[in-house]
Design an enzyme around this catalytic site. Structure first.
Site, PDB file in Angstrom:
ATOM      1  N   GLY A 387      15.435  -9.855 -15.225  1.00 46.06           N
ATOM      2  CA  GLY A 387      14.020  -9.781 -14.984  1.00 46.06           C
ATOM      3  C   GLY A 387      13.169  -8.738 -15.140  1.00 46.06           C
ATOM      4  O   GLY A 387      13.851  -7.345 -15.103  1.00 46.06           O
ATOM      5  N   ASP A 509       5.344  -5.509   0.245  1.00 47.52           N
ATOM      6  CA  ASP A 509       5.050  -6.667  -0.756  1.00 47.52           C
ATOM      7  C   ASP A 509       5.981  -7.799  -0.247  1.00 47.52           C
ATOM      8  O   ASP A 509       6.756  -8.131  -0.880  1.00 47.52           O
ATOM      9  CB  ASP A 509       5.416  -5.926  -2.104  1.00 47.52           C
TER      10      ASP A 509
END
Ligand code: NAG
Ligand code: NAG
Ligand code: NAG
Length: 703
Positions: A387, A509
């Site tokens: 990814g 995050d």
């Protein structure tokens, strides 16, 4: 429980506009904003304040001194095995966890329960090694007067049998010592303050259950890894010891030894846990390959496929082979002489390589050579790409040197030289974090302007993929129980970052994409620390707000200072997302013109008298209603605009684990200054926590 929402029309609208601004500003920044990086994981976490929970899956990441206290002949080999003794004569080796464990002894009170599992390996050259090793609970990491041979390094002739020792040892003894009343030369014994065992049994395990179980003998000196479990119930005072070769797939149900033992007079308030081993005229190498330990709960299971290798004795077989080949050579053929020489050379080379393995490896985390990572990812080939996002690309890699272990390798460009320097320092420090709900940082590597971070590989991908099929991964949908367990895991990971590590680490995050699932579907939080790292090298004029739309606390638009409370806000969004199966902000539905903000939608479900309507319809009603209500309520609680109104992660963990119930009169007050403004009026909802639905109460004018 009461939920109230109070706002004046004017204030509500103003804030509403403020919120829209957030959305606009954040959309513009989109992708590269969320630059945080995963670091770490896997041991030491306490749920109740004094509870201890750790696991060493190999000891390569344990820092000597800070983490493990070693003395005598004990050392950690490069491959990760903890060697208590080699096979030289009359050695004593100790390895203790450096921080004490609170057992609460000394006052006649009930002791903490404990559970430990470890894998031992005893390698003997020739026949008859000695003397054995022991799991030890002692008042200090230095065992005064400890002697080798029959004393196993635990006690000595001067101290043996004294009540003032305060020592419990579970011995794995490989020598028959008549002096110690041993039963044979291959037994497990329970020793209290004395090497005369209170209970001992020949080493074996029970195959099968109950009456029909058969006893299978186990040889400690088999040079094969053997797993042992020791469990003590502080309430009943029962101590169990179970042993099985690691080739046995499941833990035997029936323990080898189960005995009542009152340890209250033995244990002090704080005790140290670890291992001791000794050799005498008879000598073996004693290794511990993995170790997990926990108070007041079952020890974490050891991953038997990831055990470090131990050096095998090479002298005996090599001599044999040389002699054989020499004999054949005498019989006549030059070709065979040549072959024998080749074999000798090969063996020498092998021996030279084996010696290298003995080196200390002190870097934490490990620094990998670039070549190795290049090879592991087949040259960072596109096909190995898992990814991309945030800081850089993530590749899957296979480390050959470490027995085909799979890892995820993140490649980051670290801009300036200065940035790189800070970066490396920070990575080294974050790499020491270990928690089972954080992705473990295995190591790193610097290569020209790139920084490579090596993480444990998470076979089940991200939570995002399981909830939404993100990243093209077709993952099976999660059950409610899995979702609830994942949320609990993430909460504990965040609690560790916020309160339990050396200094406060704000994740910045928290989102579904950064929650990874291990082989057992346990949640591991990834991608943290990097935003802070990035700021070291960043140009202040272009400082970017890190975070992801929908997870960002409203105060972040006024100040870019992330705090633990902004993490809690993001966690609140995650709670709702997981319960509802919807993203925190979704594009307008057909015919609508505004984004669907999940928090408001959930609140409206509650206001409409049916909070559970918000639960993911894909669950088709199969979920625990009380848990679902708790998750939704907590999600709203964490989403309050005033940071000080949000709970801390410690409170969140206590609610989720059921240690603390939300008070019946708990109130969420949504005033005009909150993001959860209720335009036009204030609202109060009464909520029966005993079941049933949330029912709408009175609507009345704002204050
Ligand atoms: C075994 O360990 C002892 C103590 O650490 C050391 O002095 C000795 O050289 C070692 N022996 C071998 C054969 O490696
Ligand atoms: C263990 O055995 C010793 C000696 O037989 C005895 O004094 C001691 O009380 C025993 N300890 C426990 C806890 O049973
Ligand atoms: C010890 O073993 C017995 C018998 O199998 C079992 O009933 C008990 O729960 C075990 N206790 C602990 C602390 O594991």
């Amino acid at each position: 429980m009461v939920l109230t929402s109070i706002s004046t029309p004017a204030r509500g609208r103003r804030v509403h506009q403020g919120f829209r601004m957030v959305v606009a500003a954040s959309s513009a920044q989109h992708l590269p904003v969320l630059l945080l990086l995963a670091v770490c994981c896997c041991c030491c976490y306490s749920s109740a304040d004094d509870d201890v929970d750790f696991i060493y899956q190999g000891f390569q990441h344990a820092s000597p001194g800070a983490d493990l206290t070693l003395d005598g002949s004990a050392s950690v080999l490069r491959g990760g095995a903890l060697r208590l003794t080699n096979d030289s004569n009359r050695l004593v080796g100790h390895a203790f966890r450096s921080s004490p464990v609170r057992f609460g002894g000394g006052g006649g009170r009930q002791l903490a329960s404990f559970s430990t599992a470890f894998v031992l390996d005893i390698v003997t050259v020739g026949s008859g090694g000695g003397h054995g090793l022991a799991f030890v609970v002692a008042p200090s990491t230095a065992l005064p007067g400890a002697s080798p041979e029959i004393y196993l390094g635990v006690l000595g002739p001067a101290t043996n049998g004294r009540a003032t020792n305060h020592v419990l040892a579970v011995e794995f003894d490989t020598v028959l010592d008549l002096e110690m009343d041993d039963i044979n030369g291959n037994h497990v014994g329970i020793d209290v303050n004395s090497l005369f065992s209170n209970v001992s049994e020949p080493v074996a395990y029970y195959a099968g259950d109950g009456e029909g179980s058969t006893k299978v003998p186990v040889t400690l000196e088999s040079a094969q890894p053997i797993q042992a479990w020791i469990d003590y119930d502080g309430r009943t005072g029962v101590l169990n010891v179970t042993v099985a070769p690691v080739s046995v797939a499941d833990r035997p149900r029936r323990p080898l030894i189960s005995t009542k033992l009152d340890l209250r007079p033995v244990f002090k308030e704080d005790m140290y846990v670890g291992f001791s081993a000794s050799t005498g005229k008879l000598a073996s190498s004693h290794y511990i390959l993995a170790w997990s330990f926990r108070t007041n709960g079952p020890a974490q299971p050891i991953n038997l496929r990831r055990l470090p290798k131990v050096p095998r004795p090479s002298t005996a077989p090599s001599k044999l082979i040389i002699i054989k080949f020499a004999a054949v050579a005498c019989a006549g053929t030059l070709a065979l002489i040549a072959a024998a020489m080749a074999v000798v050379r090969w063996l020498r080379k092998k021996a030279a390589l084996a010696d290298k393995l003995e080196d200390w490896e002190l870097e934490h985390p490990h620094r990998f050579p670039y070549k190795e990572l290049y090879r592991a990812t087949k040259g960072f080939r596109q096909s190995e790409l898992l990814g991309a996002g945030g800081f850089g690309q993530v590749y899957k890699g296979v480390l050959r040197r470490h027995s085909g272990e799979e890892v995820a390798i993140k490649r980051i460009s670290a801009g300036t030289k200065q940035g790189m320097k800070e970066f490396v320092a920070e990575v080294a420090s974050l790499g020491r974090m270990r928690h089972r709900n954080l992705v473990e940082l295995r190591g790193w590597c610097k290569h020209s302007d790139d920084l490579l971070l090596v993480y444990e590989f998470m076979p089940n991908g991200s939570l995002d993929a399981h909830l939404f099929g993100a990243g093209g991964r077709k993952a099976p949908p999660l059950t409610w129980a899995q979702r609830f367990a994942v949320l609990g895991g993430v909460a504990r990971g965040l609690l560790y970052l916020h309160e339990e590590w050396e200094h406060v680490v704000v994740h910045r995050d928290v989102k579904a994409n950064n929650v990874l699932l291990g082989a057992d579907m346990a949640a591991r939080l990834g991608d943290f620390g990097l935003a802070r790292l990035y700021e070291h090298g960043a140009d202040p004029a272009t400082t970017r707000v890190a975070g992801t739309l929908g997870y960002m606390a409203p105060e972040l638009t006024f100040t870019s200072r992330a705090t633990t409370a902004t993490d809690v806000f993001s966690f609140g969004a995650l709670l709702l997302e997981v319960a509802c199966g919807r993203r925190p902000v979704e594009p307008p539905a057909a015919g609508g013109d505004a984004d669907v903000v999940l928090v408001r939608w959930v609140r409206d479900c509650g206001l409409g008298g049916d909070l559970l309507r918000a639960v993911d319809p894909r669950l088709e009603g199969s979920y625990d209603e009380a848990e679902a209500r708790l998750v939704l309520w907590l999600g709203l609680m964490c989403s309050q605009a005033r940071p000080e109104a949000r709970p801390t992660m410690r409170q969140v963990c206590r609610y989720l684990s059921g240690e603390e119930a939300i008070r019946e009169d708990a109130e969420l007050v949504f005033s005009g200054a909150d993001s959860l403004e209720f335009i036009g009026s204030s609202v109060s909802i009464t909520w029966s926590s005993s079941g049933g639905t949330m029912s709408a109460g009175s609507l009345h004018g704002g204050r």
